[in-house]
Structures are given as C-alpha cells and as structure tokens.
Design an enzyme around this catalytic site. Structure first.
Site, mmCIF file in Angstrom:
data_model
loop_
_atom_site.group_PDB
_atom_site.id
_atom_site.type_symbol
_atom_site.label_atom_id
_atom_site.label_comp_id
_atom_site.label_asym_id
_atom_site.label_seq_id
_atom_site.Cartn_x
_atom_site.Cartn_y
_atom_site.Cartn_z
ATOM 1 N N TYR A 80 0.839 -1.193 0.000
ATOM 2 C CA TYR A 80 0.000 0.000 0.000
ATOM 3 C C TYR A 80 0.879 1.250 0.000
ATOM 4 C CZ TYR A 80 -3.507 -3.544 0.830
ATOM 5 O OH TYR A 80 -4.294 -4.661 0.711
ATOM 6 N N ARG A 127 3.452 -0.887 11.051
ATOM 7 C CA ARG A 127 3.577 -2.220 10.461
ATOM 8 C C ARG A 127 4.368 -2.135 9.167
ATOM 9 N NH1 ARG A 127 -0.721 -6.361 7.653
ATOM 10 N NH2 ARG A 127 0.089 -8.268 8.572
ATOM 11 N N GLY A 213 -2.714 -13.939 12.383
ATOM 12 C CA GLY A 213 -3.666 -13.425 11.420
ATOM 13 C C GLY A 213 -4.791 -14.399 11.160
#
Length: 256
Positions: A80, A127, A213
C-alpha cells in the site's frame, strides 16, 4: 492506511483515480462492486499532495482517538502507499521523496512523525513487510532501506514495531537488533498459517510479541485457546476477503 495505487476509480467518488509515488501500474486485479477489475495507472502525487496526504494520516489518527480507540497502527506494509514509497519498483521519483535510501524512507518517516505529534507516541504502532511481494512490490535487497527507516524512527518511542516477516529470518534478526522498542513479529510460516508453536519466538528472544492473522480469524477466542493449548479451528481461505456470514461469524468458540 492509504492504499495508493491498489484501488480503482469505481471505488472512489467524484471521478477520482488512485494515486502513488510514481505512475506505475500494479499487476493484478482489485475487488470492486462489479467484480474483479484490472488495476489502473495511478496519478503521481505532487509535492503539495504528498504534504496533504501526510496531514490526512494525522487527521485520521485524531479521528480514531476521538472516536474512542486506544491507538492506531500505521500500515506501511503489503504494497500500500507507505510501502510504495519504500520500494524501488513503485517509487521512481528523482526528487527528495525518492531516489536514494533517504528519499525513499522520507514519506514513512514523515507520516509517522505527523501521527505521533497528533496523538502521542504511546498510541502509535507501525507495520512493515520488507521484501513482501504482495500487490506487485519488488524489494530484492530491502535491508539497507529498512535498517535506515528503523534507525530514523528509533527516537520517536513508538508503542511498537510490527514486522510481517518474509522468508529472510536473518533480516528479521537484523531489524530486531536495530529496533530499540517493542518488537511484534508476524512470522513467515507459508504455506501454513501461524500456529501456537510461534509463541516460542518470544521465549527465545526473536520477538517481544507474536501476531496471529488467519488463526485469529478462525478462532475469535484465540487467547483462551492458546492458554489451554487448543483445539484450534482451521481457517477456511475460501471465505477470506468478502462474502456472507460464512467465515465471519460462524466459527465455533470453545465449548460451543
């Protein structure tokens, strides 16, 4: 978070298009309301737009705190926008926001500083995912960039660093050594999901905490299950990333 080039005009209002450090189209497709569509070529951010985006991160953090959240995690991973500035295949700029290592880490550093100034370092985590190829990222030699990034951020006293690990455990050890604060590790276990055996990474000093996760998706009561050694539901990958209640609210809890 800001997805940068990972998006599509049909997901944005008023004719907007995705933006990125450089106008480089990502290979792959994105989920839209009309089904999967190819990524489009993003618009390159101007200096003024970069500054506004940094301010937007700070505003978003303030909104989260005002809404009652304890803190925020800046998403600098998984291809991203923050990651796009860090990676050489997505950041082809020759100005002070790209080029050399100092330029490539600048956006991540300034975003983090702006968020810290807005809500306090004790409420901010970051992160990262060095070398992660997700969303068409290419970082063949990430060590220099990420060691420089962590060295630059070390003095901010963040709540934690969250590392999504790739197959290079040596790089993880180097970044662990570089980072002076709390180090959360999402260990590389592909193709298996991270299981309870990963807790040994805390015992041997590889990390201060372990992030789960997919196992957490399948086990909403994961802390209780870890405490008693299981059993653990198996994640159903076919239900990830959208759909109905299946894989969202129907995993059984302990004793159910």
């Amino acid at each position: 978070m800001h997805t940068g080039r990972i998006g599509h005009p049909s997901l944005l209002p008023d004719g907007l298009v995705p933006v990125a450090p450089s106008p480089v189209t990502a290979k792959g497709r994105v989920f839209t309301h009309d089904g999967p569509k190819d990524f489009v070529t993003p618009t390159e951010l101007s200096e003024a737009e970069i500054r506004q985006t940094i301010a937007d991160f700070a505003d978003a953090a303030r909104n989260a705190i005002d809404a009652g959240f304890d803190g925020v995690e800046i998403h600098g991973a998984n291809g991203y926008l923050v990651h796009q500035f860090l990676a050489p295949n997505t950041n082809r700029r020759t100005d002070s926001w790209g080029g050399d290592t100092e330029g490539r880490i600048r956006f991540a550093v300034e975003v983090t500083r702006a968020v810290v100034e807005e809500i306090g370092s004790e409420r901010v985590g970051l992160r990262i995912s060095p070398g992660n190829r997700y969303n068409d990222i290419a970082e063949d030699q990430p060590a220099e960039v990420y060691e420089a990034l962590l060295a630059e951020l070390a003095g901010l006293d963040l709540a934690y660093l969250h590392l999504m690990e790739g197959p290079d455990r040596e790089l993880t050890a180097r970044l662990r050594k570089t980072w002076p604060g709390t180090f959360i590790l999402n260990p590389f276990t592909y193709p298996e999901v991270t299981g309870p055996e990963a807790l040994a990474l805390v015992e041997d000093g590889a990390a201060d905490m372990v992030a789960f996760g997919a196992l957490f998706l399948a086990n909403p009561d994961l802390p209780a299950r870890l405490a008693v050694g299981g059993p653990f539901n198996t994640p159903d990958a076919a239900t990830f990333y959208g759909g109905d209640h299946r894989g969202y609210t129907d995993y059984p809890t302990l004793g159910a």
